[in-house]
Scaffold this motif. Sequence first.
Motif, PDB file in Angstrom:
ATOM      1  N   ASN A   1      -6.133   0.318  -7.171  1.00 58.75           N
ATOM      2  CA  ASN A   1      -5.565  -1.184  -6.837  1.00 58.75           C
ATOM      3  C   ASN A   1      -4.817  -1.818  -7.909  1.00 58.75           C
ATOM      4  OD1 ASN A   1      -6.566  -0.540  -4.134  1.00 58.75           O
ATOM      5  ND2 ASN A   1      -8.457  -1.983  -4.336  1.00 58.75           N
TER       6      ASN A   1
ATOM      7  N   ASN B   1      -1.142  -0.968  -4.286  1.00 58.75           N
ATOM      8  CA  ASN B   1      -2.293  -0.268  -4.290  1.00 58.75           C
ATOM      9  C   ASN B   1      -1.948   1.138  -3.719  1.00 58.75           C
ATOM     10  OD1 ASN B   1      -3.849  -2.559  -4.913  1.00 58.75           O
ATOM     11  ND2 ASN B   1      -4.409  -2.940  -2.483  1.00 58.75           N
TER      12      ASN B   1
ATOM     13  N   ASP C   1       0.816  -1.256   0.040  1.00 58.80           N
ATOM     14  CA  ASP C   1       0.093  -0.099  -0.024  1.00 58.80           C
ATOM     15  C   ASP C   1       0.625   1.260  -0.103  1.00 58.80           C
ATOM     16  OD1 ASP C   1      -2.513  -1.420  -0.090  1.00 58.80           O
ATOM     17  OD2 ASP C   1      -2.763  -1.257   2.116  1.00 58.80           O
TER      18      ASP C   1
END
Length: 305
Positions: free
Chosen positions: A102, A90, A12
Amino acid sequence: MIYTVTLNPALDYFVSVESFKTSEVNRSKADHKAPGGKGINVSRVLKHMGQPSVALGFIGGFTGEYIKSTVQQEEIQTDFIQVEGDTRINVKIKSDVESELNGVSPNISSDNVRDLEKKFEKMVHGDTVILSGSVPNSLPPTVYQHWTSLLKKRGVEVFIDTSGQPLVEAIQAKPTFIKPNHHELSELVGDSIQTFEHAVPHVQSLIDSGIDYVLLTFAGDGALLATKEQILTANTPNGIVKNSIGAGDSTVAGFVSAQKEGMELADAFRFAIATGSATAFSTGLATRSKVESLLADIQITAYKQ
């Protein structure tokens, strides 16, 4: 032992932008990286609550190595299956509104799946497995259902936090616990669920089908927990929402942690809601001290039909 399973982990990448605009060059004012994926979030929050776990799932490439090394640096045990291709990235854009982009998941082969199922075969009565997140396109939507059946035959508790067709299929195997939000329950039952009163008949039906716990969340409007014996409701404590990502995962981690500590059902419910709220009110994932600071603000009430 507690095991978390993340089929669709991610690196992330969080980017803060003053005012994000499409079709323009945007410059970030801050950024940071973190291992992502719902099961991984659960393991990280469990660690913060003082509960050990083993993070399972599929990783690949340099992004997968980042996830593995970062989680291990937090003293969380891992036992990932290596796949071909890179674990997805993401992008989480934090601006006047939150946006996400994503990435595409790597392919998971039948050999990869068999390798994970071999780990399930070593689990024993009293273990807990948390199956969290979406199912990649390379796997069938019935995979959680299949694994729930396998694990329950071994006396393993199975907690599921997913949505859509994987949830529809999984509930057929009667998992120990599910945690839909009201939007996910609406999709599941084909009805618009907006209130506790509207939700209760549907939740009761899920309990009657053989699921032990249904924890239904309504974001800032509280939550409902149903078992065969009772239905409880909880308010959401007051606070400024700084981060909605991982709040649901934290709720699951809070409930599992409270159970492992031997808390009574109402106290476990309170602890779960405090844990989810602690993440929502923080820039990162919930800490034990933040959770404990919120407990007194959460009232648990028996639902009266």
